[in-house]
Design a protein around this motif. Structure first.
Motif, PDB file in Angstrom:
ATOM      1  N   GLN A  17      17.565 -32.162  21.530  1.00 12.14           N
ATOM      2  CA  GLN A  17      16.824 -31.909  22.768  1.00 12.14           C
ATOM      3  C   GLN A  17      15.716 -30.883  22.528  1.00 12.14           C
ATOM      4  O   GLN A  17      14.616 -31.021  23.060  1.00 12.14           O
ATOM      5  N   ILE A  18      15.992 -29.884  21.714  1.00 12.02           N
ATOM      6  CA  ILE A  18      14.974 -28.885  21.383  1.00 12.02           C
ATOM      7  C   ILE A  18      13.855 -29.547  20.578  1.00 12.02           C
ATOM      8  O   ILE A  18      12.672 -29.321  20.854  1.00 12.02           O
ATOM      9  N   ALA A  19      14.215 -30.377  19.604  1.00 11.64           N
ATOM     10  CA  ALA A  19      13.206 -31.074  18.798  1.00 11.64           C
ATOM     11  C   ALA A  19      12.344 -31.983  19.674  1.00 11.64           C
ATOM     12  O   ALA A  19      11.117 -32.034  19.516  1.00 11.64           O
ATOM     13  N   LYS A  20      12.971 -32.676  20.600  1.00  7.39           N
ATOM     14  CA  LYS A  20      12.226 -33.548  21.511  1.00  7.39           C
ATOM     15  C   LYS A  20      11.282 -32.718  22.374  1.00  7.39           C
ATOM     16  O   LYS A  20      10.123 -33.096  22.586  1.00  7.39           O
ATOM     17  N   ALA A  21      11.732 -31.584  22.859  1.00  9.08           N
ATOM     18  CA  ALA A  21      10.881 -30.709  23.673  1.00  9.08           C
ATOM     19  C   ALA A  21       9.680 -30.217  22.864  1.00  9.08           C
ATOM     20  O   ALA A  21       8.559 -30.181  23.381  1.00  9.08           O
ATOM     21  N   CYS A  22       9.900 -29.851  21.604  1.00  9.53           N
ATOM     22  CA  CYS A  22       8.797 -29.396  20.742  1.00  9.53           C
ATOM     23  C   CYS A  22       7.790 -30.512  20.514  1.00  9.53           C
ATOM     24  O   CYS A  22       6.575 -30.296  20.597  1.00  9.53           O
ATOM     25  N   ASN A  23       8.276 -31.714  20.242  1.00  3.74           N
ATOM     26  CA  ASN A  23       7.383 -32.854  20.035  1.00  3.74           C
ATOM     27  C   ASN A  23       6.577 -33.160  21.291  1.00  3.74           C
ATOM     28  O   ASN A  23       5.360 -33.348  21.240  1.00  3.74           O
ATOM     29  N   ASN A  24       7.245 -33.228  22.431  1.00  2.00           N
ATOM     30  CA  ASN A  24       6.549 -33.542  23.674  1.00  2.00           C
ATOM     31  C   ASN A  24       5.543 -32.444  24.045  1.00  2.00           C
ATOM     32  O   ASN A  24       4.459 -32.733  24.549  1.00  2.00           O
ATOM     33  N   TYR A  25       5.904 -31.206  23.780  1.00  2.00           N
ATOM     34  CA  TYR A  25       4.993 -30.088  24.026  1.00  2.00           C
ATOM     35  C   TYR A  25       3.699 -30.280  23.235  1.00  2.00           C
ATOM     36  O   TYR A  25       2.595 -30.190  23.782  1.00  2.00           O
ATOM     37  N   LEU A  26       3.820 -30.579  21.955  1.00  2.00           N
ATOM     38  CA  LEU A  26       2.623 -30.806  21.137  1.00  2.00           C
ATOM     39  C   LEU A  26       1.823 -32.002  21.634  1.00  2.00           C
ATOM     40  O   LEU A  26       0.590 -31.982  21.621  1.00  2.00           O
ATOM     41  N   HIS A  27       2.497 -33.038  22.075  1.00  2.00           N
ATOM     42  CA  HIS A  27       1.789 -34.204  22.621  1.00  2.00           C
ATOM     43  C   HIS A  27       0.893 -33.783  23.786  1.00  2.00           C
ATOM     44  O   HIS A  27      -0.264 -34.199  23.880  1.00  2.00           O
ATOM     45  N   TRP A  28       1.399 -32.936  24.676  1.00  2.00           N
ATOM     46  CA  TRP A  28       0.610 -32.524  25.837  1.00  2.00           C
ATOM     47  C   TRP A  28      -0.488 -31.541  25.468  1.00  2.00           C
ATOM     48  O   TRP A  28      -1.589 -31.585  26.029  1.00  2.00           O
ATOM     49  N   VAL A  29      -0.229 -30.657  24.506  1.00  2.00           N
ATOM     50  CA  VAL A  29      -1.296 -29.788  23.997  1.00  2.00           C
ATOM     51  C   VAL A  29      -2.412 -30.657  23.431  1.00  2.00           C
ATOM     52  O   VAL A  29      -3.599 -30.453  23.723  1.00  2.00           O
ATOM     53  N   HIS A  30      -2.022 -31.652  22.634  1.00  2.00           N
ATOM     54  CA  HIS A  30      -3.015 -32.555  22.040  1.00  2.00           C
ATOM     55  C   HIS A  30      -3.743 -33.366  23.106  1.00  2.00           C
ATOM     56  O   HIS A  30      -4.952 -33.609  22.986  1.00  2.00           O
ATOM     57  N   SER A  31      -3.037 -33.797  24.134  1.00  2.00           N
ATOM     58  CA  SER A  31      -3.688 -34.559  25.200  1.00  2.00           C
ATOM     59  C   SER A  31      -4.804 -33.743  25.843  1.00  2.00           C
ATOM     60  O   SER A  31      -5.926 -34.232  26.014  1.00  2.00           O
ATOM     61  N   ALA A  32      -4.504 -32.506  26.194  1.00  2.00           N
ATOM     62  CA  ALA A  32      -5.522 -31.655  26.815  1.00  2.00           C
ATOM     63  C   ALA A  32      -6.668 -31.373  25.853  1.00  2.00           C
ATOM     64  O   ALA A  32      -7.845 -31.474  26.230  1.00  2.00           O
ATOM     65  N   SER A  33      -6.362 -31.050  24.607  1.00  2.00           N
ATOM     66  CA  SER A  33      -7.433 -30.732  23.661  1.00  2.00           C
ATOM     67  C   SER A  33      -8.247 -31.962  23.294  1.00  2.00           C
ATOM     68  O   SER A  33      -9.460 -31.872  23.082  1.00  2.00           O
ATOM     69  N   ASN A  34      -7.618 -33.135  23.255  1.00  2.00           N
ATOM     70  CA  ASN A  34      -8.376 -34.364  22.985  1.00  2.00           C
ATOM     71  C   ASN A  34      -9.344 -34.676  24.119  1.00  2.00           C
ATOM     72  O   ASN A  34     -10.490 -35.064  23.875  1.00  2.00           O
TER      73      ASN A  34
END
Length: 137
Positions: A17-34
């Motif tokens: 669950q922690i790994a999934k949260a870290c992955n999803n967090y990066l996805h959203w950081v990338h979404s905003a920066s993209n």
């Protein structure tokens, strides 16, 4: 049953669950920066779809732009809320998570489609379109 063909063991019970949260967090950081990078390109007359293709072949590639126009942008609040809760519980200051929480909220699939394929789109309440003149302004 998982939703991915790949599975990684990352630790004790709950670590997934922690790994999934870290992955999803990066996805959203990338979404905003993209969105912001593509908006910058668009403002200066660079076709955002072409810029996306360039990013997919460069160090700027973060995976998110591959299917960017198909993301629904509906589940970010739960993901970021979880990250912020975990940070608070773990006594961590994660300013990027707090900022991402605010930046990703106004992103919609429709605006990403417009960013990639139309003359203008809206991000953070501002219209993003190519300027009349080039870089020398």
């Amino acid at each position: 049953m998982g939703y991915s063909k790949d599975a990684e063991h990352v630790g004790a019970l709950g670590a997934g669950q922690i790994a999934k949260a870290c992955n999803n967090y990066l996805h959203w950081v990338h979404s905003a920066s993209n969105v912001e990078a593509l908006a910058l390109a668009k403002r200066y007359g660079v076709d955002a779809e072409k810029m996306r293709e360039v990013l997919l072949k460069s160090p700027g590639d973060n995976g998110t732009p591959r299917n960017f126009d198909r993301y629904r942008f509906t589940w970010h609040e739960n993901d970021i809320d979880l990250v912020l809760d975990l940070a608070q519980d773990g006594d961590l200051i994660l300013p990027m998570a707090a900022l991402t929480d605010q930046l990703v909220k106004p992103i919609t699939q429709g605006e990403v489609v417009r960013l990639l394929g139309e003359e203008s789109c809206v991000y953070l309440g501002q219209t993003v379109a190519a300027r009349e003149a080039g870089l020398d302004d």
